[in-house]
Design a protein around this motif. Structure first.
Motif, PDB file in Angstrom:
ATOM      1  N   THR A  23       0.841  -1.202   0.000  1.00 30.02           N
ATOM      2  CA  THR A  23       0.000   0.000   0.000  1.00 30.02           C
ATOM      3  C   THR A  23       0.877   1.253   0.000  1.00 30.02           C
ATOM      4  OG1 THR A  23      -1.751  -1.182   1.152  1.00 30.02           O
ATOM      5  CG2 THR A  23      -1.841   1.209   1.252  1.00 30.02           C
ATOM      6  N   ILE A  24       1.910   1.238   0.814  1.00 27.59           N
ATOM      7  CA  ILE A  24       2.822   2.387   0.862  1.00 27.59           C
ATOM      8  C   ILE A  24       3.605   2.502  -0.440  1.00 27.59           C
ATOM      9  CG2 ILE A  24       4.830   3.382   2.036  1.00 27.59           C
ATOM     10  CD1 ILE A  24       3.681   2.057   4.617  1.00 27.59           C
ATOM     11  N   GLU A  25       4.084   1.374  -0.964  1.00 30.08           N
ATOM     12  CA  GLU A  25       4.831   1.402  -2.225  1.00 30.08           C
ATOM     13  C   GLU A  25       3.950   1.898  -3.371  1.00 30.08           C
ATOM     14  OE1 GLU A  25       8.294   0.878  -2.651  1.00 30.08           O
ATOM     15  OE2 GLU A  25       7.996   1.125  -0.491  1.00 30.08           O
ATOM     16  N   THR A  26       2.699   1.489  -3.373  1.00 27.80           N
ATOM     17  CA  THR A  26       1.757   1.957  -4.396  1.00 27.80           C
ATOM     18  C   THR A  26       1.602   3.469  -4.308  1.00 27.80           C
ATOM     19  OG1 THR A  26       0.594  -0.149  -4.412  1.00 27.80           O
ATOM     20  CG2 THR A  26      -0.629   1.774  -5.215  1.00 27.80           C
ATOM     21  N   CYS A  27       1.474   3.974  -3.096  1.00 27.22           N
ATOM     22  CA  CYS A  27       1.361   5.421  -2.892  1.00 27.22           C
ATOM     23  C   CYS A  27       2.638   6.127  -3.353  1.00 27.22           C
ATOM     24  CB  CYS A  27       1.077   5.701  -1.414  1.00 27.22           C
ATOM     25  SG  CYS A  27       0.831   7.434  -1.014  1.00 27.22           S
ATOM     26  N   ARG A  28       3.769   5.542  -3.064  1.00 29.36           N
ATOM     27  CA  ARG A  28       5.045   6.154  -3.455  1.00 29.36           C
ATOM     28  C   ARG A  28       5.150   6.339  -4.962  1.00 29.36           C
ATOM     29  NH1 ARG A  28       9.969   3.092  -1.775  1.00 29.36           N
ATOM     30  NH2 ARG A  28      11.006   5.020  -2.371  1.00 29.36           N
ATOM     31  N   GLY A  29       4.509   5.464  -5.734  1.00 29.87           N
ATOM     32  CA  GLY A  29       4.575   5.551  -7.178  1.00 29.87           C
ATOM     33  C   GLY A  29       3.567   6.502  -7.787  1.00 29.87           C
ATOM     34  N   CYS A  30       2.725   7.095  -6.973  1.00 27.33           N
ATOM     35  CA  CYS A  30       1.677   7.993  -7.459  1.00 27.33           C
ATOM     36  C   CYS A  30       2.263   9.368  -7.798  1.00 27.33           C
ATOM     37  CB  CYS A  30       0.590   8.135  -6.395  1.00 27.33           C
ATOM     38  SG  CYS A  30      -0.758   9.221  -6.890  1.00 27.33           S
ATOM     39  N   ASP A  31       1.771   9.964  -8.874  1.00 28.68           N
ATOM     40  CA  ASP A  31       2.249  11.299  -9.247  1.00 28.68           C
ATOM     41  C   ASP A  31       1.233  12.390  -8.912  1.00 28.68           C
ATOM     42  OD1 ASP A  31       0.383  10.729 -11.186  1.00 28.68           O
ATOM     43  OD2 ASP A  31       1.705  11.085 -12.888  1.00 28.68           O
ATOM     44  N   TRP A  32       0.229  12.058  -8.085  1.00 35.71           N
ATOM     45  CA  TRP A  32      -0.821  13.010  -7.707  1.00 35.71           C
ATOM     46  C   TRP A  32      -0.624  13.512  -6.270  1.00 35.71           C
ATOM     47  CZ3 TRP A  32      -5.698  12.719  -4.830  1.00 35.71           C
ATOM     48  CH2 TRP A  32      -6.590  13.759  -5.150  1.00 35.71           C
ATOM     49  N   VAL A  33       0.609  13.547  -5.807  1.00 34.53           N
ATOM     50  CA  VAL A  33       0.898  13.852  -4.404  1.00 34.53           C
ATOM     51  C   VAL A  33       0.369  15.224  -3.991  1.00 34.53           C
ATOM     52  CG1 VAL A  33       2.742  14.157  -2.704  1.00 34.53           C
ATOM     53  CG2 VAL A  33       2.878  12.323  -4.385  1.00 34.53           C
ATOM     54  N   GLU A  34       0.605  16.245  -4.779  1.00 29.83           N
ATOM     55  CA  GLU A  34       0.139  17.586  -4.405  1.00 29.83           C
ATOM     56  C   GLU A  34      -1.386  17.635  -4.366  1.00 29.83           C
ATOM     57  OE1 GLU A  34       2.794  17.144  -6.508  1.00 29.83           O
ATOM     58  OE2 GLU A  34       4.226  17.786  -4.975  1.00 29.83           O
ATOM     59  N   GLY A  35      -2.025  17.025  -5.354  1.00 30.10           N
ATOM     60  CA  GLY A  35      -3.484  16.962  -5.363  1.00 30.10           C
ATOM     61  C   GLY A  35      -4.017  16.177  -4.176  1.00 30.10           C
ATOM     62  N   CYS A  36      -3.327  15.108  -3.837  1.00 31.64           N
ATOM     63  CA  CYS A  36      -3.703  14.288  -2.688  1.00 31.64           C
ATOM     64  C   CYS A  36      -3.647  15.115  -1.403  1.00 31.64           C
ATOM     65  CB  CYS A  36      -2.761  13.081  -2.599  1.00 31.64           C
ATOM     66  SG  CYS A  36      -3.052  11.995  -1.190  1.00 31.64           S
ATOM     67  N   GLU A  37      -2.552  15.822  -1.234  1.00 34.07           N
ATOM     68  CA  GLU A  37      -2.404  16.633  -0.027  1.00 34.07           C
ATOM     69  C   GLU A  37      -3.474  17.721   0.053  1.00 34.07           C
ATOM     70  OE1 GLU A  37       1.774  17.644  -0.271  1.00 34.07           O
ATOM     71  OE2 GLU A  37       2.260  15.979   1.079  1.00 34.07           O
ATOM     72  N   TRP A  60      -6.482  17.491  -1.310  1.00 32.08           N
ATOM     73  CA  TRP A  60      -7.725  16.766  -1.028  1.00 32.08           C
ATOM     74  C   TRP A  60      -7.800  16.420   0.455  1.00 32.08           C
ATOM     75  CZ3 TRP A  60      -9.460  12.051   0.753  1.00 32.08           C
ATOM     76  CH2 TRP A  60     -10.758  11.698   0.418  1.00 32.08           C
ATOM     77  N   LEU A  61      -6.701  15.949   1.011  1.00 33.60           N
ATOM     78  CA  LEU A  61      -6.665  15.582   2.431  1.00 33.60           C
ATOM     79  C   LEU A  61      -6.814  16.799   3.344  1.00 33.60           C
ATOM     80  CD1 LEU A  61      -3.846  12.915   2.290  1.00 33.60           C
ATOM     81  CD2 LEU A  61      -6.247  12.508   2.904  1.00 33.60           C
ATOM     82  N   ALA A  62      -6.383  17.956   2.890  1.00 28.00           N
ATOM     83  CA  ALA A  62      -6.465  19.175   3.698  1.00 28.00           C
ATOM     84  C   ALA A  62      -7.910  19.607   3.939  1.00 28.00           C
ATOM     85  CB  ALA A  62      -5.680  20.304   3.033  1.00 28.00           C
ATOM     86  N   GLN A  63      -8.848  19.054   3.175  1.00 26.50           N
ATOM     87  CA  GLN A  63     -10.252  19.411   3.347  1.00 26.50           C
ATOM     88  C   GLN A  63     -10.826  18.889   4.665  1.00 26.50           C
ATOM     89  OE1 GLN A  63     -12.348  18.103  -0.145  1.00 26.50           O
ATOM     90  NE2 GLN A  63     -10.916  19.145  -1.492  1.00 26.50           N
ATOM     91  N   GLU A  64     -10.147  17.931   5.287  1.00 26.59           N
ATOM     92  CA  GLU A  64     -10.519  17.400   6.600  1.00 26.59           C
ATOM     93  C   GLU A  64     -11.977  17.009   6.708  1.00 26.59           C
ATOM     94  OE1 GLU A  64      -9.027  19.600   9.929  1.00 26.59           O
ATOM     95  OE2 GLU A  64      -7.253  20.216   8.825  1.00 26.59           O
ATOM     96  N   ASP A  65     -12.447  16.293   5.738  1.00 23.87           N
ATOM     97  CA  ASP A  65     -13.821  15.811   5.728  1.00 23.87           C
ATOM     98  C   ASP A  65     -13.774  14.290   5.806  1.00 23.87           C
ATOM     99  OD1 ASP A  65     -16.537  15.563   5.496  1.00 23.87           O
ATOM    100  OD2 ASP A  65     -16.595  15.980   3.356  1.00 23.87           O
ATOM    101  N   GLU A  66     -13.818  13.731   7.019  1.00 25.84           N
ATOM    102  CA  GLU A  66     -13.688  12.287   7.194  1.00 25.84           C
ATOM    103  C   GLU A  66     -14.942  11.547   6.762  1.00 25.84           C
ATOM    104  OE1 GLU A  66     -12.237  10.993  10.951  1.00 25.84           O
ATOM    105  OE2 GLU A  66     -10.521  12.326  10.885  1.00 25.84           O
ATOM    106  N   GLY A  67     -14.756  10.280   6.451  1.00 26.11           N
ATOM    107  CA  GLY A  67     -15.868   9.423   6.113  1.00 26.11           C
ATOM    108  C   GLY A  67     -16.238   9.425   4.642  1.00 26.11           C
ATOM    109  N   ARG A  68     -15.404   9.967   3.810  1.00 27.36           N
ATOM    110  CA  ARG A  68     -15.667   9.991   2.369  1.00 27.36           C
ATOM    111  C   ARG A  68     -14.759   8.961   1.698  1.00 27.36           C
ATOM    112  NH1 ARG A  68     -12.208  15.326   0.914  1.00 27.36           N
ATOM    113  NH2 ARG A  68     -10.757  15.035   2.620  1.00 27.36           N
ATOM    114  N   ALA A  69     -15.158   8.510   0.558  1.00 28.33           N
ATOM    115  CA  ALA A  69     -14.335   7.558  -0.184  1.00 28.33           C
ATOM    116  C   ALA A  69     -13.081   8.251  -0.694  1.00 28.33           C
ATOM    117  CB  ALA A  69     -15.133   6.986  -1.350  1.00 28.33           C
ATOM    118  N   ALA A  70     -12.014   7.490  -0.795  1.00 32.06           N
ATOM    119  CA  ALA A  70     -10.788   8.026  -1.388  1.00 32.06           C
ATOM    120  C   ALA A  70     -11.101   8.437  -2.825  1.00 32.06           C
ATOM    121  CB  ALA A  70      -9.690   6.971  -1.355  1.00 32.06           C
ATOM    122  N   PRO A  71     -10.438   9.477  -3.309  1.00 32.01           N
ATOM    123  CA  PRO A  71     -10.732   9.938  -4.677  1.00 32.01           C
ATOM    124  C   PRO A  71     -10.344   8.888  -5.714  1.00 32.01           C
ATOM    125  CG  PRO A  71      -8.790  11.043  -3.827  1.00 32.01           C
ATOM    126  CD  PRO A  71      -9.371  10.255  -2.682  1.00 32.01           C
ATOM    127  N   ALA A  72     -10.948   8.974  -6.873  1.00 33.26           N
ATOM    128  CA  ALA A  72     -10.679   8.026  -7.952  1.00 33.26           C
ATOM    129  C   ALA A  72      -9.207   8.033  -8.359  1.00 33.26           C
ATOM    130  CB  ALA A  72     -11.558   8.354  -9.159  1.00 33.26           C
TER     131      ALA A  72
END
Length: 118
Positions: A50-64, A66-78
């Protein structure tokens, strides 16, 4: 022969950074990774993948962002490469919670007093 239209592989990001991104994404998706690990639903190899898969992602800035919205209980983005993993863990945890509530719900029924029979 023509060159491939695909881009070069994305360099892996830092393990520490992506460890915390996975933790935060799981929390945002209401997935308890510790409970999944303890229940045997997420083994050591799967956790590392799971961590290695994340490491290979190129959407890191977008992910951060998205995570900054602090809205728990939602599905991970596509765009999350671990979305399927988080969804499966969430379904399993929700099912266990429902099963546990049903068991506990039966155990918590009030006991009728011998003199109160209907």
């Amino acid at each position: 022969m023509t060159p491939s239209a695909t881009s070069a592989p994305h360099p892996l990001g830092s393990r520490k950074r992506h460890y915390w991104l996975v933790q935060r994404m799981a929390a945002a998706a209401a997935v308890d990774l510790n409970a999944a690990f303890e229940a045997g639903d997420l083994g050591s190899d799967s956790w590392a993948q799971t961590i290695e898969t994340c490491r290979g992602c190129d959407w890191v800035e977008g992910c951060e962002k998205w995570l900054a919205q602090e809205d728990e209980g939602r599905a991970a983005p596509a765009t999350c490469h671990n979305r399927v993993t988080f969804e499966a863990l969430k379904r399993g945890q929700d099912a266990k919670a429902r099963d546990g509530a049903a068991v506990h719900g039966r155990a918590k029924r009030p006991v009728q007093d011998q003199g109160e029979q209907a």
